[in-house]
Design an enzyme around this catalytic site. Structure first.
Site, PDB file in Angstrom:
ATOM      1  N   GLU A  11     -26.374  71.085  30.564  1.00  0.00           N
ATOM      2  CA  GLU A  11     -26.343  69.651  31.330  1.00  0.00           C
ATOM      3  C   GLU A  11     -25.151  69.448  32.298  1.00  0.00           C
ATOM      4  O   GLU A  11     -24.231  68.556  32.228  1.00  0.00           O
ATOM      5  CB  GLU A  11     -26.204  68.491  30.240  1.00  0.00           C
ATOM      6  CG  GLU A  11     -27.396  68.609  29.135  1.00  0.00           C
ATOM      7  CD  GLU A  11     -27.276  67.414  28.232  1.00  0.00           C
ATOM      8  OE1 GLU A  11     -26.462  66.706  28.188  1.00  0.00           O
ATOM      9  OE2 GLU A  11     -28.141  67.443  27.363  1.00  0.00           O
ATOM     10  N   ASN A  49     -29.148  75.173  30.321  1.00  0.00           N
ATOM     11  CA  ASN A  49     -30.199  74.060  29.651  1.00  0.00           C
ATOM     12  C   ASN A  49     -29.791  72.685  30.362  1.00  0.00           C
ATOM     13  O   ASN A  49     -28.545  72.460  30.307  1.00  0.00           O
ATOM     14  CB  ASN A  49     -29.776  74.414  28.062  1.00  0.00           C
ATOM     15  CG  ASN A  49     -30.727  73.430  27.266  1.00  0.00           C
ATOM     16  OD1 ASN A  49     -31.897  73.632  27.515  1.00  0.00           O
ATOM     17  ND2 ASN A  49     -30.199  72.748  26.326  1.00  0.00           N
ATOM     18  N   HIS A 103     -37.187  66.003  26.947  1.00  0.00           N
ATOM     19  CA  HIS A 103     -37.101  64.545  26.001  1.00  0.00           C
ATOM     20  C   HIS A 103     -37.748  63.477  26.910  1.00  0.00           C
ATOM     21  O   HIS A 103     -37.419  63.024  28.036  1.00  0.00           O
ATOM     22  CB  HIS A 103     -35.710  64.128  25.988  1.00  0.00           C
ATOM     23  CG  HIS A 103     -34.935  65.133  25.289  1.00  0.00           C
ATOM     24  ND1 HIS A 103     -34.955  65.243  23.676  1.00  0.00           N
ATOM     25  CD2 HIS A 103     -33.836  65.876  25.266  1.00  0.00           C
ATOM     26  CE1 HIS A 103     -34.165  66.174  23.399  1.00  0.00           C
ATOM     27  NE2 HIS A 103     -33.281  66.493  24.359  1.00  0.00           N
ATOM     28  N   GLU A 129     -36.243  71.464  24.025  1.00  0.00           N
ATOM     29  CA  GLU A 129     -35.724  70.358  23.173  1.00  0.00           C
ATOM     30  C   GLU A 129     -37.156  69.244  23.228  1.00  0.00           C
ATOM     31  O   GLU A 129     -36.636  67.956  23.485  1.00  0.00           O
ATOM     32  CB  GLU A 129     -34.617  69.525  23.595  1.00  0.00           C
ATOM     33  CG  GLU A 129     -33.374  70.543  23.657  1.00  0.00           C
ATOM     34  CD  GLU A 129     -31.973  69.802  23.836  1.00  0.00           C
ATOM     35  OE1 GLU A 129     -31.910  68.682  23.936  1.00  0.00           O
ATOM     36  OE2 GLU A 129     -30.863  70.757  24.248  1.00  0.00           O
ATOM     37  N   ASP A 156     -39.480  66.589  22.770  1.00  0.00           N
ATOM     38  CA  ASP A 156     -39.908  65.339  22.027  1.00  0.00           C
ATOM     39  C   ASP A 156     -40.597  64.280  22.896  1.00  0.00           C
ATOM     40  O   ASP A 156     -40.341  64.103  24.027  1.00  0.00           O
ATOM     41  CB  ASP A 156     -38.843  64.651  20.945  1.00  0.00           C
ATOM     42  CG  ASP A 156     -37.528  64.486  21.836  1.00  0.00           C
ATOM     43  OD1 ASP A 156     -37.377  64.142  22.964  1.00  0.00           O
ATOM     44  OD2 ASP A 156     -36.333  64.466  20.938  1.00  0.00           O
TER      45      ASP A 156
HETATM   46  O1  G3I Z   1     -22.922  63.186  10.725  1.00  0.00           O
HETATM   47  C1  G3I Z   1     -22.358  61.918  11.197  1.00  0.00           C
HETATM   48  C2  G3I Z   1     -22.382  60.860  10.141  1.00  0.00           C
HETATM   49  O2  G3I Z   1     -21.667  61.322   8.963  1.00  0.00           O
HETATM   50  C3  G3I Z   1     -21.788  59.501  10.666  1.00  0.00           C
HETATM   51  O3  G3I Z   1     -22.193  58.390   9.656  1.00  0.00           O
HETATM   52  C4  G3I Z   1     -22.798  59.145  12.087  1.00  0.00           C
HETATM   53  C5  G3I Z   1     -22.083  57.770  12.535  1.00  0.00           C
HETATM   54  O4  G3I Z   1     -22.499  57.747  14.030  1.00  0.00           O
HETATM   55  O5  G3I Z   1     -22.524  60.198  12.864  1.00  0.00           O
HETATM   56  C6  G3I Z   1     -23.000  61.505  12.355  1.00  0.00           C
HETATM   57  O6  G3I Z   1     -22.980  62.298  13.359  1.00  0.00           O
HETATM   58  C7  G3I Z   1     -23.867  62.141  14.483  1.00  0.00           C
HETATM   59  C8  G3I Z   1     -24.600  63.362  14.908  1.00  0.00           C
HETATM   60  O7  G3I Z   1     -25.259  63.310  15.616  1.00  0.00           O
HETATM   61  C9  G3I Z   1     -25.382  63.670  13.607  1.00  0.00           C
HETATM   62  O8  G3I Z   1     -26.623  62.625  13.447  1.00  0.00           O
HETATM   63  C10 G3I Z   1     -22.851  62.093  15.747  1.00  0.00           C
HETATM   64  O9  G3I Z   1     -22.315  60.806  15.765  1.00  0.00           O
HETATM   65  C11 G3I Z   1     -23.839  62.072  17.059  1.00  0.00           C
HETATM   66  O10 G3I Z   1     -23.257  61.927  18.270  1.00  0.00           O
HETATM   67  C12 G3I Z   1     -24.933  63.340  17.154  1.00  0.00           C
HETATM   68  O11 G3I Z   1     -25.595  63.021  18.055  1.00  0.00           O
HETATM   69  C13 G3I Z   1     -26.131  64.528  18.477  1.00  0.00           C
HETATM   70  C14 G3I Z   1     -26.069  64.544  19.969  1.00  0.00           C
HETATM   71  O12 G3I Z   1     -26.899  65.526  20.566  1.00  0.00           O
HETATM   72  C15 G3I Z   1     -24.536  64.781  20.308  1.00  0.00           C
HETATM   73  O13 G3I Z   1     -23.953  66.005  19.987  1.00  0.00           O
HETATM   74  C16 G3I Z   1     -27.955  64.343  18.231  1.00  0.00           C
HETATM   75  O14 G3I Z   1     -27.875  64.369  16.921  1.00  0.00           O
HETATM   76  C17 G3I Z   1     -28.536  65.592  18.862  1.00  0.00           C
HETATM   77  O15 G3I Z   1     -29.821  65.314  18.778  1.00  0.00           O
HETATM   78  C18 G3I Z   1     -28.119  65.640  20.268  1.00  0.00           C
HETATM   79  O16 G3I Z   1     -28.735  66.679  20.847  1.00  0.00           O
HETATM   80  C19 G3I Z   1     -28.700  66.825  22.245  1.00  0.00           C
HETATM   81  C20 G3I Z   1     -28.664  68.107  22.649  1.00  0.00           C
HETATM   82  O17 G3I Z   1     -27.569  68.766  22.033  1.00  0.00           O
HETATM   83  C21 G3I Z   1     -28.496  68.377  24.157  1.00  0.00           C
HETATM   84  N1  G3I Z   1     -29.516  67.930  24.974  1.00  0.00           N
HETATM   85  C22 G3I Z   1     -29.897  66.392  24.525  1.00  0.00           C
HETATM   86  C23 G3I Z   1     -29.988  66.019  22.854  1.00  0.00           C
HETATM   87  C24 G3I Z   1     -30.032  64.799  22.810  1.00  0.00           C
HETATM   88  O18 G3I Z   1     -29.094  63.903  23.079  1.00  0.00           O
END
Ligand code: G3I
Length: 409
Positions: free
Chosen positions: A128, A173, A209, A238, A240
């Site tokens: 990105e 990506n 997405h 990715e 969905d």
């Molecule tokens: O695990 C913690 C949990 O303990 C806590 O209570 C909670 C509170 O917010 O956060 C949890 O962590 C989160 C994690 O996802 C697991 O769910 C993070 O805050 C959150 O920032 C994280 O978001 C991820 C995001 O990337 C940032 O890394 C998403 O799951 C994930 O699907 C998303 O994936 C991205 C790809 O890497 C790149 N392309 C876009 C895609 C969607 O945004």
């Protein structure tokens, strides 16, 4: 019932899903991933926040968990995500000087390569980087890396190429680049410029997405083909498909969009991997109430599963049918013969997930039919097609590599 994995194996395509560390706590989730998919990516566990929480201190445990699950339990192919992203980085990185950031980027990629070697067949090296502002002069968006490290994309790819084994594919990506539009034009220019300047890159990941109502499948194909014409692989990374309200007709429409995109991938030789971002509506970054994935929150297959299996097998799906599948993209080539190698192929790049065969020669026949297949690994039951091989001919037992010897035209 045929699984996605079995149907994909017969087509020689990776059918993948992002998984997360919940696999160790949810047996149903884990079993379904293993049964239905032949490729997995860590949704979050291999990002900087997880692997490099303090400067110079690495923690590979979560990323290892997904790698181990994929290779040892799923017996699938591991796809790495990601080595450089301008968001969701640990706090320590943001406060570094430009010079120190560049050094940290190089160090991170080298340490990841040292630890993971060729465990992942491909890595999203940069994620990105391109702006969403269609009117912007500068194609790159401001991030933790840019403009502090103006050449960070080149640095990341060049470092990755030197650090990872050469069979590991290096990907750019991004989101909103699935079809042909301003942002994907910009990504096209970016990767073409990298190729022209000899910056190493092997492929482009189209995140996908999207939302209900999506219909530009023709634009997706044109887009994938132009990246393929540059000699790059394309992965749908990715996918969905989200809905604000959900009904029987949304499920039917969603199934058709999944099927049409899969068909476009099968019809495009450059498209080697078809992956969703998660696989169950129970665990999705979009939220369960958006119903974006092929399995529902109770792990039951939605219409999308049978529509995709139907595209893969060429048999009509129950209910409203998706677009008719077209013939296999790769016609049989000239008759070839194979050398048996001492062991599995050295430095070979997998171009399929695990295929099921009844004999070594059946695996060879699949290789004959697959564009770019120059070698294979098989024990006569499981079969992996490969694009490259530096093995030595000789004796072996159990698993053997086989390399194309002669082309008899
Ligand atoms: O695990 C913690 C949990 O303990 C806590 O209570 C909670 C509170 O917010 O956060 C949890 O962590 C989160 C994690 O996802 C697991 O769910 C993070 O805050 C959150 O920032 C994280 O978001 C991820 C995001 O990337 C940032 O890394 C998403 O799951 C994930 O699907 C998303 O994936 C991205 C790809 O890497 C790149 N392309 C876009 C895609 C969607 O945004």
């Amino acid at each position: 019932m045929t699984t996605l994995r079995e149907a994909a194996a017969k087509k020689g395509i990776f059918m993948g899903a992002a998984v997360n560390t919940g696999i160790s706590r949810d047996a149903t989730y884990k079993a379904l991933a293993q049964k239905q998919y032949n490729l997995a990516t860590a949704e979050n566990a291999c990002k900087w926040g997880a692997t490099h929480p303090q400067q110079g201190k690495f923690d590979f445990s979560n990323c290892d968990e997904i790698r181990n699950f994929t290779l040892n339990e799923m017996k699938g192919t591991f796809r790495g995500h990601n080595l450089c992203w301008g968001s969701y980085n640990p706090g320590w990185l943001k406060s570094l000087s430009a010079t120190a950031k560049k050094a940290a980027l190089i160090n991170h990629i080298q340490e990841m390569a040292k630890h993971y070697g060729s465990d992942a067949f491909a890595w999203d090296v940069v994620n990105e980087a391109v702006t969403d502002n269609g009117g912007a002069q500068d194609p790159l968006k401001n991030t933790d890396w840019y403009p502090d490290v103006p050449d960070y994309i080149d640095v990341a790819f060049t470092t990755a190429r030197a650090a990872f084994p050469k069979n590991v594919k290096l990907f750019y990506n991004d989101y909103n680049i699935l079809d042909k539009r301003t942002k994907s034009d910009r990504v096209y220019k970016l990767v073409k410029s990298m190729i022209d300047r000899k910056v190493p890159i092997d492929g482009v990941g189209l995140q996908a997405h999207i939302g209900g109502g999506y219909s530009d499948v023709a634009g997706v194909k044109v887009n994938m083909e132009r990246f393929g014409a540059l000699g790059l692989d394309v992965h749908i990374t990715e996918l969905d498909i989200s809905y604000n309200s959900w009904s029987q007709s949304s499920e039917t429409e969603q199934a058709k969009i999944y099927a049409d995109l899969l068909q476009a991938c099968l019809d495009t030789p450059a498209c080697k991997s078809f992956e969703t971002w998660g696989f169950t509506d129970k665990y999705t970054w979009k939220g369960t109430n958006k119903h974006p994935l092929p399995f529902d929150e109770n792990f039951k297959p939605k219409a999308a599963v049978s529509s995709m299996i139907s595209v893969l097998t060429g048999s009509p799906a129950p209910g409203p049918s998706p677009s008719p599948p077209s013939p296999s993209p790769t016609p049989p080539g000239p008759k070839r013969s194979y050398d048996r190698l001492t062991q599995t192929c050295l430095n070979a790049a997998a171009i399929t997930g695990k295929l099921s065969v009844g004999s070594v020669s059946e695996c060879e026949t699949l290789c004959d039919k697959q564009t770019g297949c120059t070698s294979l690994d098989t024990d006569g039951s499981d079969c992996y097609l490969k694009s490259h091989c530096e093995g030595q001919t000789g004796q072996c037992s159990g698993w053997c590599g086989y390399r194309v010897k002669t082309l008899i035209v």
